[in-house]
Design a protein around this motif. Structure first.
Motif, PDB file in Angstrom:
ATOM      1  N   SER A 226       0.847  -1.191   0.000  1.00 43.29           N
ATOM      2  CA  SER A 226       0.000   0.000   0.000  1.00 43.29           C
ATOM      3  C   SER A 226       0.884   1.243   0.000  1.00 43.29           C
ATOM      4  O   SER A 226       2.082   1.184   0.307  1.00 43.29           O
ATOM      5  N   LEU A 227       0.276   2.379  -0.333  1.00 42.18           N
ATOM      6  CA  LEU A 227       1.017   3.649  -0.417  1.00 42.18           C
ATOM      7  C   LEU A 227       0.505   4.611   0.645  1.00 42.18           C
ATOM      8  O   LEU A 227      -0.711   4.741   0.846  1.00 42.18           O
ATOM      9  N   PHE A 228       1.426   5.305   1.297  1.00 40.93           N
ATOM     10  CA  PHE A 228       1.071   6.212   2.381  1.00 40.93           C
ATOM     11  C   PHE A 228       1.777   7.555   2.225  1.00 40.93           C
ATOM     12  O   PHE A 228       2.922   7.623   1.780  1.00 40.93           O
ATOM     13  N   MET A 283       1.231  -0.091  -5.502  1.00 33.75           N
ATOM     14  CA  MET A 283       2.109  -0.082  -6.670  1.00 33.75           C
ATOM     15  C   MET A 283       1.472   0.657  -7.840  1.00 33.75           C
ATOM     16  O   MET A 283       2.151   1.374  -8.578  1.00 33.75           O
ATOM     17  N   ALA A 284       0.157   0.498  -7.989  1.00 29.96           N
ATOM     18  CA  ALA A 284      -0.527   1.209  -9.077  1.00 29.96           C
ATOM     19  C   ALA A 284      -0.424   2.712  -8.876  1.00 29.96           C
ATOM     20  O   ALA A 284      -0.182   3.477  -9.821  1.00 29.96           O
ATOM     21  N   ALA A 285      -0.598   3.148  -7.616  1.00 26.74           N
ATOM     22  CA  ALA A 285      -0.494   4.571  -7.320  1.00 26.74           C
ATOM     23  C   ALA A 285       0.942   5.064  -7.490  1.00 26.74           C
ATOM     24  O   ALA A 285       1.185   6.132  -8.053  1.00 26.74           O
ATOM     25  N   MET A 286       1.891   4.280  -6.994  1.00 22.60           N
ATOM     26  CA  MET A 286       3.287   4.687  -7.107  1.00 22.60           C
ATOM     27  C   MET A 286       3.742   4.711  -8.556  1.00 22.60           C
ATOM     28  O   MET A 286       4.556   5.563  -8.947  1.00 22.60           O
ATOM     29  N   PHE A 287       3.207   3.813  -9.382  1.00 21.13           N
ATOM     30  CA  PHE A 287       3.614   3.804 -10.784  1.00 21.13           C
ATOM     31  C   PHE A 287       3.178   5.071 -11.499  1.00 21.13           C
ATOM     32  O   PHE A 287       3.809   5.479 -12.486  1.00 21.13           O
ATOM     33  N   THR A 288       2.117   5.717 -11.031  1.00 19.17           N
ATOM     34  CA  THR A 288       1.743   7.008 -11.612  1.00 19.17           C
ATOM     35  C   THR A 288       2.883   8.001 -11.423  1.00 19.17           C
ATOM     36  O   THR A 288       3.274   8.716 -12.344  1.00 19.17           O
TER      37      THR A 288
END
Length: 568
Positions: A226-228, A283-288
């Motif tokens: 997850s992304l924080f 990962m999807a968010a970070m790949f943005t």
């Protein structure tokens, strides 16, 4: 020779080579008029020449340092970042709802190119913030957007991204940083991250870290990440930077280059964080953010190549050695081999810059139209922009040292710094090998459709140029056909054989694309544009033939050498 922003080159590329006018014609980007474009290029050029460029050597000779837990940045960097923020350059492409200008990514790419030329160590700071802005725009909820975006866009706060850990480099799924839910809806983040560019500074009110971590119920590997958002200071009720969070800079790395850019080891000890996006979809968010940064890093390579070229050109026009063929007593720029080096440096920069701008046009068109074809083109060009732009940065910087001769190896001239600074761009944001594997892997999962559409465009352009420039059009058309055949072969292979030829294939594709854009420039431009196109098409493009032989060689010969054979 002081750095001079190549604003005329950018204007020519936008108007005649990468078809920026189609971006202007969309409803989303009607404000990007020719007048606005000229004003942006002019003002950004002045900022880079007058404010950033004088700091190039300062950052190298007076590196960032850690004193009693506080990062002290290089002299002048605080004032220069303030000028970047005050000019609105951080939020050029950001949402106007939160203070951004809402301009095309293509214009932001041009500005980042010039900033990278002027002072790469400092330019990394706004690049990280821009990537974070985009990630939040796409994935954060409205509360997080309202809390963080205005401050990031204004430059009051800055951003970083935290992926890498000591045991988890490119294998992000091996990370150990954990996130535990708090009763108030926030999360307690604990773990260590390394290689954090601009992990801290002494000139923004807050530093906001996007951190990948695993929730207690997160599965192993990347699917459980997850992304924080984890800021240095926790925002108070009024949105200002409040109490200190549970994080610290453990140390700063001692590096080959980019000495003015603090690369931190970060430690999180139950630091308060907010979830960005959905659980386990970090990962999807970070790949943005990473995809934004990959284009930006490719542009960093191109920007440094420009600066190294200008530095070498200034030396070559001044240095006198031996009898020269034109005047007999002229500078070394008259010698044929030095002339070759300078001409090829300039031609390489133009080609790589055109690819990056065309990539940005595709990104803008995808955003403005929602068309799948544009999105596929942007995705296909991104690994090429990143890998080839940074490879060219290293190669041109190396050629710049060679033009200087012995003085290029001496730090006094500043020529070596360009190579030392740019070298890491081929490594961070995904190594260039990973970019090549992405190109032949994910980006050919459509059966090569995006690639074939590009190749058709190249062939159509060559056909249109045959009557006016047959000696340039024919080799470009033939190269596109050869690349088409290699692409058809790759699509039919298993992944291991694709990966074995990935780096060669990416470079070959970049060679053909570069020739295509040079041909467009030759059709639209004057004598010098045609002369430069001839340098690239006659001297550089032929490289694609040997590269495509490598691309189709398969993996078996590589694995025929055992580990013991390699060590013998």
């Amino acid at each position: 020779m002081p750095y001079r922003a190549p604003t005329r080159d950018f204007a020519f590329l936008l108007d005649h080579v990468v078809a920026f006018d189609q971006v202007r014609q969309t409803d989303r980007f009607t404000d990007a008029t020719p007048e606005t474009t000229t004003a942006i290029l002019t003002e950004a050029g002045k900022l880079c020449e007058m404010v950033l460029a004088p700091l190039q050597r300062v950052g190298d000779q007076h590196p960032a340092r850690l004193e009693n837990g506080v990062v002290r940045t290089s002299p002048g960097f605080a004032q220069a970042f303030g000028a970047i923020a005050e000019g609105g350059w951080l939020g050029m492409a950001a949402d106007p709802e939160y203070g951004g200008l809402g301009l095309p990514q293509t214009l932001a790419t041009a500005v980042n190119d010039m900033m990278s030329s002027a002072c790469l160590a400092l330019q990394l700071a706004p690049l990280m913030t821009q990537g974070q802005i985009e990630a939040l725009e796409h994935h954060a909820d409205d509360t997080l957007k309202a809390r963080f975006l205005p401050k990031l866009i204004s430059g009051q706060w800055c951003g970083t991204m935290n992926l890498t850990e000591p045991q988890a480099g490119s294998d992000v799924g091996a990370l150990r940083t954990k996130a535990e839910p708090n009763e108030d809806g926030t999360y307690a983040i604990s773990g260590q991250k390394i290689y954090i560019s601009w992990g801290d500074n002494d000139f923004t009110e807050n530093v906001c870290h996007l951190v990948l971590a695993r929730l207690p119920d997160g599965a192993a590997g990347t699917r459980g990440i997850s992304l924080f958002m984890v800021p240095k200071f926790i925002p108070d009720a009024d949105g200002a930077a409040g109490t200190r969070n549970g994080l610290r800079v453990v140390s700063l790395e001692h590096k080959l280059g980019l000495h003015g850019s603090p690369t931190a080891v970060m430690e999180y000890d139950r630091a308060t964080g907010w979830l960005v996006g959905k659980p386990h979809q970090g990962m999807a968010a970070m790949f943005t953010m990473m995809n934004n940064a990959r284009v930006g890093v490719g542009v960093q390579g191109i920007g440094v190549a420009e600066a190294a070229y200008q530095h070498a050109l200034g030396f070559a026009l001044d240095r006198k050695q031996g009898k020269t063929p034109v005047t007999g007593t002229g500078p070394i720029a008259e010698h044929a081999d030095v002339r070759r080096a300078l001409s090829m440096m300039k031609a390489e920069i133009f080609a790589a810059r055109a690819i990056a701008l065309a990539n940005s046009v595709a990104i803008d068109m995808a955003r403005a139209s929602g068309a799948a074809d544009w999105a596929a083109r942007a995705a296909f060009l991104t690994p090429i922009t990143k890998a080839h732009g940074t490879d060219i940065g290293c190669e041109v910087a190396g050629a710049g040292i060679q033009v200087h001769g012995g003085m290029g190896f001496v730090e006094e001239t500043g020529a070596a710094q360009y190579l030392r600074d740019v070298r890491v761009t081929t490594i961070y944001e995904g190594t260039n090998g990973i970019q090549a594997m992405d190109l032949v892997g994910r980006k050919l999962m459509d059966g090569g459709e995006a690639a074939f559409r590009l190749l058709q465009e190249i062939e159509d352009g060559a056909e249109a140029a045959r009557a006016a420039l047959p000696d340039l059009a024919e080799p470009v058309w033939q190269a596109a056909e050869t690349l088409r055949e290699a692409t058809e072969w790759l699509v039919a292979q298993d992944m291991q054989d694709r990966f074995a030829g990935a780096t060669a294939y990416l470079r070959a594709f970049a060679r053909v694309l570069g020739a295509h854009y040079h041909l467009r420039a030759a059709m639209a431009g004057d004598g010098p544009r045609r002369a430069l196109a001839r340098v690239f098409i006659m001297r550089v493009l032929p490289e694609h033939t040997g590269l495509l032989v490598q691309a189709r060689a398969g993996a078996s010969a590589l694995y025929a050498l055992s580990d013991a054979d390699l060590a013998a």
